[in-house]
Every structure is written in C-alpha cells, then in structure tokens.
Scaffold this motif. Structure first.
Motif: not given
Lengths: 324, 328
Positions: A71-98
């Motif tokens: 964020p511009l000024k504030r400390n960053y707080v993610d929403a992994t409590d809502t979306h899971g540690k991987d951001g998409i529900g902890e399905i842990y698909f094999p990572d591919i970097d675009p």
C-alpha cells in the motif's frame, strides 16, 4: 460489434479469479491485460493465481502485469484468512509464474493513451496501482472510458470494521488519492450490492455436477470461502463480490444507481470508510453508486458465460427454481 | 408510582415539542430539566426550557448546565461553541412569543443536580437526553459510581447509516463526541437506548399531520404547528421531504413505550473523533466484531404508533381517534 476493451486490476483472490474467468470467456469483452496489486494476497502469488485462472479457460494469451507490492503508506495486511494461504482457497496447484511483462503502472498509462476514451478499467482490488498511475501521470486515467470499482460500503456495514470494506481499508491512501483526483466516469460497486451475490450450496453443487476441470476448479477454490462465511457470519454459501463488476459491464441493467460524491477516511477508527455524500455538497464529481442489484440476472449471466457448454442445464435449473 | 425522569435538553424546536409531550404525559415524575448548549447557546436553551414549562403552567425546576463541550468545560476553557445556526429560528423556538417564570431557575448546576438525584434515588432515575451529552459526561466525571446507578438513559443522537451535519455525523453526537464516549463507557451497566437518525427519519410528520395539528388540536396544536413552520422549508430544501422530522420527540415516545422501537439491537457503539468521519457512530449491527455491548440501538420505528401516542399524550384520546377517522 466492437468489443469492450478491458483492463482488470485484480488481487486474486477467490472472487477475483471468478471475475477473471467471467471476463476472459465473455464474447463481448476484449481483455487487454490483467494488472495485479497486493491485496487479498501479495502481488507475486496474485500473479500466479491470475495465470491459473486464465489457464483454466485457455486464455494465457492475456498478459499479466505486476504492480504495487505494498500500500502507499500503511503496513500491508492481506486477506488470507478469507481466501486461504495461497489466495485461492488452499488448493495448492503447482505454481507457474506468468511471463514477465512491463509494470502494471506503465501498462495502464500506455493503454489509456493508445486507446483514448476506449479503455474500461475494472478495479477489483486495493487501488494502489491506480493511485500510482495518477502519481506518475495525472492525465492518463482521464482518458479512460469508464472506471468501475468494487469497493466501499455506502449504506451498509463494512467487512473490515463497522464501516470499512477491505479494498479501501487495505490501502485507504490509494483510494483517497484516486477520488481526490476527481476522475470522471467512475462507477462504484460497493458491498451494498455485492452482499446480495451469494453463491449458494445449491449453485455450487450444480457446478460440481458439470464435472469438468473448470467446474472442479470453481468448486474447489470456493470451498474455503464457504467455510469462512459460515464461521465468520453464519452465511450459508459464499459472497462473490468481484464478478458483479464484469456482469455490469456487459449488462448495465443488472445494477441500479444513485449519484454521490465519495471521500475516504485515511486515519482513526473509521479508517478506510467510504463516506458517500448523496447530497453532493463537495466539489467532487458525481460517482455512480450501485445500491440495487438483480442477483438472479447476475447468476444467469455469470453461470451461462463461464459454463457455456451447460447453458441448457443451467436454464432448466433456473426454471425449476432449484438454484436458490 | 410514577417513573422519575430528568430531561436533558437544548431547546430547539424539536426539544420543545418533546418537552411539551413529556409534560403532558401522566407517566412521569419530572424531577427537573437540565439544559445544555447545542442547538443554541446555554442562555437561550435555558430560557427556552423555562418558556415551555411556564407555558404548561408547571413548576418543574430548571438547572443550567454545560456552556460548551465536555472537554472544554472540564478544563474551564472559554467556549468554542458552534451552535445549530438558524435552523431553529433566531431564538431557538421558531419565533414563538412565550413568557418566562424566573422562579423556575435554580442555582444548583445541572451536573450537581444529576449526581444528587442519582445518589438520592439509586436505580430509579431515568434520563431523557436530547441534546449534546456534555452534562451527562461531566456528571460521570464528577461521580461515576453515582451515575452508574442511573436506571436508564434515552438518547436522541447519532446515526448508523446517515448523518446530518456531515454525511456520517449527527449534530448532538458530532457537537460533543468526547461526551458520547464518556457516557457510553457506563453503557455496560446502565442501559442506553440510542434513538438516532435512522429511526427518527422514519417518522415524518407530513403536511397532512401538521394541518391536522393546526386545525384539530386546539391552541396548543396550533402553536406547535406554528413552531415547526420554519422546519418545513428546511426539510424540503435539505432532505426533499414534504413534512418535518421531530427527532427529540421520538426519544420521549420511546421512553413512554419502548415498543415503538421495532428493532432494538444490543450492540457495541463507538464514536469517531477527528478526521473526516468526526462525530460518526460506529455501530456493529451484525455483531461481526464481538466487542463488548454498551448500547441498545433503535433502527426501526412503528411510525403509526408514534403519531397516535403523540396525539393522545399531547392532546386527548378523542383527538387521536379523530386522527384515525381522518387518516385510516
């Protein structure tokens, strides 16, 4: 028919991922690129999740541009409590970097100049990237045809505090920078309408019955969300905020609006609140604030677009009123 | 036995109508009226309270209270008072000419009086607070243990989904947010019912109602209709209403019969100080944040019942029945 030239600024995120599928599959949208900000999940994982979503609908041709890490000024707080540690529900698909691309900021600025008054921006995460665009080139966003933002709460309660919604709360200074710059043609899709977009267990199970890789993916990434909503607020099913913006873009009548001016609280107990003045007593330009939604029309459009092979089944289920 | 009540007020047109209603009710033993700066400066509000009591030919004592906000009075600073402007007319009563009875004014301060009553009648005294909460906060500052023995506080102020001074802040709470914080700090023990703008705005006395008051409710009704006359224009200009909202009246009606509040949520209330949202109430209506509960917040009213109670109390049962015939 000319297609709608769209840039999606996202932080995927479960509902962002659904919005990406929706836009990537809709025939009247030309998806120019995805820009990523840190929000629900930090930007690098967000980019991988975006790539995953595009790959599910064979659209990895769409470029992914990484933007703001913080964020511009504030400390960053993610929403992994809502979306899971991987951001998409902890399905842990094999990572591919675009594939590495130019920065989100430069891509947005360049696109605005390349297609003046043609670009639509769907901002579905914190507004860090758009604020940085404004800081780098104050004129660029004035060339956008429309900027549609999922964020804020006008006449309803927040999801990060009594009054604050996550996207604005995560980077309130970015949101404030954005509205202070008085961009024109802004549409706000706040919690007032997205709270009504409930992917119920009935709808989820129909999706599972389709039994395709795409339907399995949608079913799997939303499971974590369902559990979260039940534990947090005793909602049965999950609220999917972001796809509503895409539905509005292709079918304006799904939302009903009032005009108001928007200011963002950047400090204190109301941090991140969007103060909407429906009397518009300030010098800020009017923003279209969505306050009502036809959620049935939304789900019809959303489901038949993403699962176009199952259109007949979906319509049958609607007719039998089995999707409540 | 009648319920013991203290009316804390800054009249103000809607305060005046609320007070008239209270004085016409036979439900209460009104121990006294405490005045506070708000809609108008303290001299005006004290005089106006007197005028209403004198008009009603009653002898309820009037105690002058805070000349300014709680933190200002606490530190003996000069008033930095911003009043409600001319919304209530220059004198605060919509230009109605009424007499003053000097004998009603008491030397004892509003703050001392509040504490004394709380001590004298523990768990018996209710407070109807329809102005800034400065007096209540100062009384708590003076003797919190005593004020924790107040039976109940009915507060007109605040708003959850709307404001009036700003899009998010209501006048009474915005005027003295420090006092609001202080008062709700005893809300864990003393029930505090908040009648905010969400509730009061549901009860619009429209032109039908006001015309009925003027024609069918005798000289008192005519006077009240006259009093709110200036309000009519303000509500049209600001809110686009054909009619008026009489905020403070609703707090009195709720004190008379809590059932007019069709939703009353026991929840946590906090107040914002400083910044763009200054004076805004933060109320967790969905109990998402599980904070300690210190307020009962009214979000919905039985509007018809409010109006009928008002007519029956201020005037007569026959007037109310007439109203039912005219507006079934």
């Amino acid at each position: 028919m000319t297609k709608l030239k769209l840039i999606m600024d996202v932080d995927p995120g479960i509902d962002d991922s659904l919005a990406i599928l929706f836009a990537a599959k809709h025939s009247s949208i030309e998806l120019l690129g995805l820009t990523i900000a840190s929000g629900n999940i930090e930007v690098n994982q967000g980019a991988r999740n975006a790539y995953k979503a595009l790959s599910m609908v064979n659209r990895t041709d769409v470029p992914i541009h990484k933007g703001s890490l913080l964020p511009l000024k504030r400390n960053y707080v993610d929403a992994t409590d809502t979306h899971g540690k991987d951001g998409i529900g902890e399905i842990y698909f094999p990572d591919i970097d675009p594939k590495e691309q130019e920065s989100a900021i430069d891509f947005i600025i360049k696109s605005c100049y390349r297609y003046p008054n043609e670009i639509t921006i769907a901002a579905l995460g914190p507004l860090s990237n758009l604020a940085m665009v404004i800081q780098k080139d104050p004129h660029a966003l004035q060339l956008a045809k429309e900027i549609v933002i999922m964020g804020g709460a006008a006449k309803t309660h927040g999801n990060c505090s009594e009054v604050a919604e996550y996207n604005f709360w995560c980077d309130p200074d970015a949101a404030d920078t954005f509205f202070e710059a008085k961009p024109k043609n802004v549409t706000l899709v706040p919690l007032d309408v997205t709270y009504k977009i409930l992917l119920s267990p009935n709808k989820r199970d129909m999706i599972r019955q389709f039994n395709t890789p795409l339907s399995t993916y949608v079913y799997d990434i939303t499971q974590f969300y369902v559990n979260f909503h039940w534990n947090q607020e005793r909602t049965l099913g999950c609220i999917i905020n972001d796809p509503l913006v895409i539905a509005y873009l292709v079918s304006h009548h799904i939302l009903k609006f009032e005009k108001g001016s928007v200011d963002i609280v950047t400090e204190g107990k109301a941090l991140g609140e969007s103060i909407v003045d429906f009397r518009m007593l300030s010098d800020r330009p009017p923003v279209n604030i969505a306050l009502n939604v036809d959620s049935k029309a939304f789900f019809h459009l959303f489901l038949t677009t993403i699962f176009d092979d199952f259109k007949d089944d979906i319509e049958l289920m609607f007719r039998k009123e089995m999707l409540g | 036995m009648k319920r013991k009540v203290i009316f804390d007020t800054d009249p103000g047109i809607d305060d005046a109508i609320a007070l008239l209603t209270l004085l016409n009710s036979d439900m209460f033993d009104v121990l006294g009226i405490t005045t506070v700066a708000g809609n108008k400066g303290i001299e005006h509000t004290t005089t106006n309270a007197n005028k209403i009591v004198t008009y009603m030919n009653q002898s309820i004592p009037i105690y002058q209270g805070a000349y300014s906000r709680y933190p200002v009075v606490k530190e003996n600073k000069p008033s930095d008072h911003l009043d409600g402007g001319d919304v209530h007319g220059k004198d605060g009563l919509g230009g109605i000419d009424l007499k003053v009875n000097p004998e009603l004014f008491k030397q004892e301060s509003a703050i001392d009086f509040l504490v004394r009553c709380a001590l004298e009648f523990p768990n018996e005294v209710e407070i109807i607070s329809v102005g800034p909460m400065s007096n209540l906060a100062l009384a708590i500052e003076q003797d919190e243990a005593a004020m924790r023995q107040i039976k109940k506080i009915w507060s007109m102020g605040g708003g959850v989904r709307r404001g009036n001074v700003t899009p998010v802040a209501e006048f009474n709470y915005w005027f003295d947010p420090d006092a609001v914080e202080k008062v709700y700090s005893i809300g864990d023990e003393v029930p505090i019912v908040m009648i905010g703008l969400d509730a009061t705005h549901q009860c619009i006395f429209d032109m039908n109602d006001l015309t009925f008051m003027k024609l069918a409710c005798g000289p008192k009704g005519e006077m009240m209709a006259h009093m709110v006359n200036d309000y009519v224009k303000a509500y049209w200009t600001v809110n686009g209403y054909i009619g008026v909202v009489i905020h403070d009246l609703i707090a009195v009606l709720a004190a008379m019969d809590e059932d007019i509040c069709t939703t009353l949520t026991h929840t946590h209330l906090d107040i914002v100080m400083g910044g763009k949202a200054h004076g805004q109430c933060l109320v967790d209506l969905v109990d998402s944040w599980k904070k300690p509960k210190n307020a009962f917040v009214c979000m919905d009213l039985d509007v018809r019942k409010c109006k009928e109670m008002f007519l029956k109390t201020c005037f007569t049962k026959e007037v109310m029945e007439r109203y039912r015939e005219v507006f079934p």
